[in-house]
Design an enzyme around this catalytic site. Structure first.
Site, mmCIF file in Angstrom:
data_model
loop_
_atom_site.group_PDB
_atom_site.id
_atom_site.type_symbol
_atom_site.label_atom_id
_atom_site.label_comp_id
_atom_site.label_asym_id
_atom_site.label_seq_id
_atom_site.Cartn_x
_atom_site.Cartn_y
_atom_site.Cartn_z
ATOM 1 N N HIS A 327 2.171 3.006 0.480
ATOM 2 C CA HIS A 327 0.916 2.304 0.214
ATOM 3 C C HIS A 327 -0.289 2.849 0.945
ATOM 4 O O HIS A 327 -1.391 2.324 0.795
ATOM 5 C CB HIS A 327 1.049 0.822 0.577
ATOM 6 N N LYS A 514 -12.508 -8.339 -0.067
ATOM 7 C CA LYS A 514 -11.317 -7.563 0.314
ATOM 8 C C LYS A 514 -11.214 -7.674 1.814
ATOM 9 O O LYS A 514 -12.162 -8.100 2.463
ATOM 10 C CB LYS A 514 -11.452 -6.098 -0.104
ATOM 11 N N ARG A 515 -10.104 -7.285 2.391
ATOM 12 C CA ARG A 515 -9.987 -7.386 3.844
ATOM 13 C C ARG A 515 -11.081 -6.550 4.514
ATOM 14 O O ARG A 515 -11.534 -5.547 3.974
ATOM 15 C CB ARG A 515 -8.613 -6.918 4.301
ATOM 16 N N THR A 622 -6.638 -3.296 -5.979
ATOM 17 C CA THR A 622 -6.313 -4.096 -7.156
ATOM 18 C C THR A 622 -7.442 -5.060 -7.500
ATOM 19 O O THR A 622 -7.533 -5.496 -8.649
ATOM 20 C CB THR A 622 -5.008 -4.899 -6.961
ATOM 21 N N LYS A 626 -9.062 -6.618 -11.166
ATOM 22 C CA LYS A 626 -9.349 -8.028 -11.475
ATOM 23 C C LYS A 626 -10.782 -8.176 -11.977
ATOM 24 O O LYS A 626 -11.042 -8.906 -12.943
ATOM 25 C CB LYS A 626 -9.142 -8.894 -10.232
HETATM 26 C C1 PLP Z 1 -6.492 -8.790 -4.952
HETATM 27 C C2 PLP Z 1 -6.613 -9.295 -3.577
HETATM 28 C C3 PLP Z 1 -6.707 -8.410 -2.503
HETATM 29 C C4 PLP Z 1 -6.757 -6.913 -2.681
HETATM 30 O O1 PLP Z 1 -8.118 -6.538 -2.798
HETATM 31 P P1 PLP Z 1 -8.577 -5.022 -2.690
HETATM 32 O O2 PLP Z 1 -10.049 -5.085 -2.917
HETATM 33 O O3 PLP Z 1 -7.887 -4.271 -3.760
HETATM 34 O O4 PLP Z 1 -8.244 -4.559 -1.331
HETATM 35 C C5 PLP Z 1 -6.819 -8.930 -1.235
HETATM 36 N N1 PLP Z 1 -6.836 -10.251 -1.017
HETATM 37 C C6 PLP Z 1 -6.775 -11.140 -2.028
HETATM 38 C C7 PLP Z 1 -6.826 -12.590 -1.716
HETATM 39 C C8 PLP Z 1 -6.647 -10.696 -3.339
HETATM 40 O O5 PLP Z 1 -6.556 -11.586 -4.327
#
Ligand code: PLP
Length: 778
Positions: A327, A514-515, A622, A626
């Site tokens: 990953h 995102k984090r 991901t 979305k």
């Molecule tokens: C989809 C999702 C992530 C991943 O987000 P990225 O922008 O791809 O890092 C992280 N946290 C939550 C709550 C998500 O739904």
């Protein structure tokens, strides 16, 4: 409609001693969940004969399970009818906590995979840890992140079944614990749907209570064992990229790996007896990153110690069973365990790691690879165990999670391995489940789509392609715009309640969620916002489409710099939101406690999806998928799955900027932060805002530290490690282009819809079918 389900809900409520009118959220949640469990129980018990796949993951970020389960059972409408009939609000269950047993993308991927497998009829069970506390709840106080425990069991856990009789014992050097499985049904949607299982292990003492100590009135001692056992599954480590609480973390990894393997072997022996030669025909195990990699020597140990196989008998079985997903290529996230630590926690496993290491060395020698040339392969380097190396060597499959990521693995990060075993490497671009990330979170857009092309997309997302000709119909584009406006109003109301902030629903919504991590570059976004603010104040920017900039992110509690970035965004927000001249032009909001449920509110309302990681750092991402599925354009770098997204939807319908991975990693680069600032006064000005008194970090020194990280670097990394300064200008240009294009709302909506129409390949249904066919042999 058959009202069995409604009647069952009434019965469950009666059993709880309440009526629909007196029931609170907890009772309603319990009743509807138990009613659904009753109905699905017969299906859950059916298990098709044949091979099963197992997904080993330290994280499952499920979010709220109740509505997803009702949707997949086809009971969501009846539930909503039932609520209406009793004059109850459709959002009554929004108080129920998310199941947040994960940090971010990796854990959410695991959850999407379970949903997709069950829906596509793929026999896949999840195995992980039943953390007592999930990822912390975040509040922002004075602009600073504060963490609070996530008591996700506050409303009970009606979707889990405790399987006492399937407990197993796990041994550590200094303690033994009992692993008790809690099984959750994973319910597939639609005709092919099956009910799989997510098995989460809880740590408990082998003996309830030390009665001798208790009788001696030494109560501390009496409970000590219990506490030490329970500590094992108490908390999810809030780090996906650094190692903290190393000892306990290693214990957690071994705990769920060994428990899952023991339970899988138990099932195998029941079916096949002690002849293990058929193991790879019956079982496939996917390792979600290196966290469960200790499973490899543990399976060897179980086969050799408890079932008396020789190493040369056991090794091919292990290799046939396991497959590994990588990953990340970030060095700090590639797990390495100190041999000394390992020996002090799980000494029984070490000899099997040595066996693997020696077998690898023999193979290398046979291929003429010795000396320095052999070192990049070593599982043991004298003091440490390289988990990723063990995972590549002792499995039959290693995959990356987006095309560029897999290419980087093959060409750079793991090139030595690829040279020897090219056939083991493959790409499996991540995906998301359209049931949660469209049907559930955006019923309005779902209805539009279904009206145009039918509802086949729910289990076959490629059908979205049928929208392509429809998009030339102005009425469809207009309806899409109305949907977007409605989702913005809904978010406005939610944000008013949660944050006490009045979002302007007539603005463009620009969202980065995102984090919090330096490589994801939330700081670059904040810099560009500040630059836009000054540009508007000075009249340099005209014709600006009013924009609300939304952030959501948790920072790992020990990640000081990430916390500084949160504070900085808060300061930029304060400056802009309090400036009367900006009232009709800009808003900035950092929402608290970003989680799956918040994502489900934010994503459908977005116009612009911020995906701005430094090229070569985000393996896939991901949230980019979305947003695409919900009709936002991507403002992003050529990184991770962004590349495949624009390939599908067209560069002209997205906003791509920044240096490519080749440019970033060019050894001949001569630019320095100082040169870049010298040449670009606007860049200089935003960077200096960290230290020139524009903002206040509350006397913490956080902003100075951020400044130094950009301009000076530190002994262990170069200045501006993630190249914010390099990409600043092209980022500002690209986001201004998107802003200008938003003027023509119809044209912009069309771009958004083109993205929706080409989102088919990003369904996790596609991903899971590829794993099933190409890795698991199902
Ligand atoms: C989809 C999702 C992530 C991943 O987000 P990225 O922008 O791809 O890092 C992280 N946290 C939550 C709550 C998500 O739904």
């Amino acid at each position: 409609m058959d009202k069995t389900f409604s009647k069952e809900i009434d019965r469950e409520l009666a059993r709880l001693g309440v009526s629909p009118e007196t029931a609170g959220p907890k009772e309603l949640y319990t009743a509807v969940s138990q009613a659904a469990m009753e109905l699905l129980m017969p299906r859950w018990k059916e298990k098709a004969a044949g091979k099963r796949a197992c997904y080993f993951s330290a994280e499952f970020l499920l979010g709220r399970v109740v509505s997803a389960n009702l949707l997949n059972l086809g009971l969501l409408e009846e539930w909503n009818d039932w609520l209406r009939q009793h004059h109850l609000h459709p959002d009554v269950l929004e108080e129920i906590e998310d199941d947040a047993l994960g940090n971010g993308g990796l854990g959410r991927l695991a959850a999407c995979f379970l949903d997709s497998a069950a829906t596509q009829g793929v026999p896949l069970d999840g195995y992980g840890i039943r953390y007592r506390y999930g990822l912390f709840r975040q509040k922002i106080e004075n602009g600073f992140q504060r963490e609070y425990p996530d008591d996700w069991l506050r409303f009970g856990d009606p979707w889990s079944v405790r399987r006492e009789e399937e407990s197993v014992v796990i041994s550590f050097r200094d303690q033994q614990v009992r692993a008790v499985p809690y099984d959750m049904p994973v319910i597939g949607y639609g005709e092919k749907g099956v009910v799989n299982t997510l098995r989460l292990w809880q740590a408990e003492p082998v003996e309830e209570l030390d009665l001798t100590a208790f009788n001696n009135q030494d109560y501390d001692a009496a409970y000590r064992n219990r506490n030490r056992a329970e500590a094992l599954s108490a908390v999810l480590y809030p780090n996906d990229d650094t190692q903290e609480g190393k000892r306990l973390r290693l214990k957690q990894q071994y705990f769920f790996s060994s428990a899952s393997l023991q339970s899988i072997l138990r099932g195998y022996i029941t079916r096949r007896g002690e002849d293990f030669t058929h193991l790879p025909e019956d079982v496939a195990i996917q390792l979600n990153d290196t966290h469960p990699t200790v499973s490899i020597p543990e399976l060897l140990r179980l086969l050799m110690e408890e079932h008396l196989l020789s190493f040369e008998e056991a090794f091919p079985l292990v290799q046939g069973v396991f497959a590994y997903t990588n990953h990340t290529i970030m060095a700090e996230a590639l797990e390495k365990w100190d041999v000394e630590l390992l020996l002090s926690v799980i000494p029984q496993v070490y000899p099997y790691i040595v066996l693997l290491h020696n077998r690898l060395r023999r193979e290398l020698r046979d291929r003429g690879i010795t000396g320095k040339e052999a070192e990049p392969y070593f599982i043991l380097d004298g003091t440490r165990v390289h988990m990723a190396r063990m995972a590549i060597y002792a499995t039959h499959s290693t995959n990356g999670v987006a095309r560029i990521h897999t290419d980087i693995l093959k060409e750079r990060a793991l090139k030595e391995w690829y040279a020897l075993w090219p056939e083991r490497f493959s790409n499996k671009t991540n995906g998301i489940t359209q049931r949660r990330w469209l049907a559930l979170c955006n019923p309005e857009l779902s209805a539009l789509i279904t009206d145009e092309i039918g509802d086949g997309w729910l289990t076959d997302l490629d059908q979205l392609e049928q929208l392509v000709p429809v998009l030339e119909d102005g009425a469809v584009v207009a309806r899409f715009q109305q949907v977007k406006e409605e989702k913005k109003r809904q978010l406005r109301d939610y944000v008013a309640k949660r944050e006490g902030f009045e979002l302007r629903e007539d603005f463009l919504f620009d969202v980065q969620i995102k984090r919090l991590h330096e490589y994801k570059r939330q700081l670059l976004n904040a810099f560009a916002i500040l630059d836009t603010y000054w540009g508007l104040k000075e009249g340099r920017i005209t014709g600006f489409q009013p924009t609300a900039y939304l952030f959501g992110a948790k920072a790992a509690p020990g990640y000081y710099r990430a916390k500084g970035i949160i504070k900085y965004i808060g300061e930029v927000a304060r400056l802009i939101n309090s400036d009367p001249e900006m009232k009709d032009l800009m808003q900035v909001l950092f929402v608290q406690n970003y989680d799956v449920s918040y994502a489900e509110k934010l994503i459908p309302s977005a116009d612009v999806s911020e995906q701005i990681s430094t090229a070569g750092t985000e393996a896939s991402g991901t949230s980019n998928m979305k947003f695409m599925l919900n009709g936002a354009v991507t403002l992003g770098t050529l990184d991770g799955a962004n590349i495949e997204i624009v390939e599908q939807a067209g560069a002209e319908n997205n906003y791509i900027f920044g240096a490519t991975v080749e440019q970033i990693q060019d050894p001949g680069r001569t630019d320095t932060p100082e040169h870049l600032c010298e040449a670009q006064p606007r860049l200089r000005r935003v960077v200096e805002s960290l230290v020139d008194g524009t903002f206040d970090d509350g006397g913490t020194g956080m902003f100075r530290e951020l400044y130094d990280s950009l301009m000076k670097g530190a002994s262990w990394h170069k200045p501006d490690q993630y190249d914010l300064l390099l990409d600043f200008q092209s980022y500002c240009d690209a986001r201004l282009r998107a802003n200008r294009d938003y003027q023509d709302r119809g044209e912009f909506a069309h771009k958004c819809l083109v993205n929706v129409a080409h989102a088919g390949p990003f369904s996790s249904d596609r991903t899971i079918l590829q794993y099933a066919k190409e890795i698991w042999g199902l």
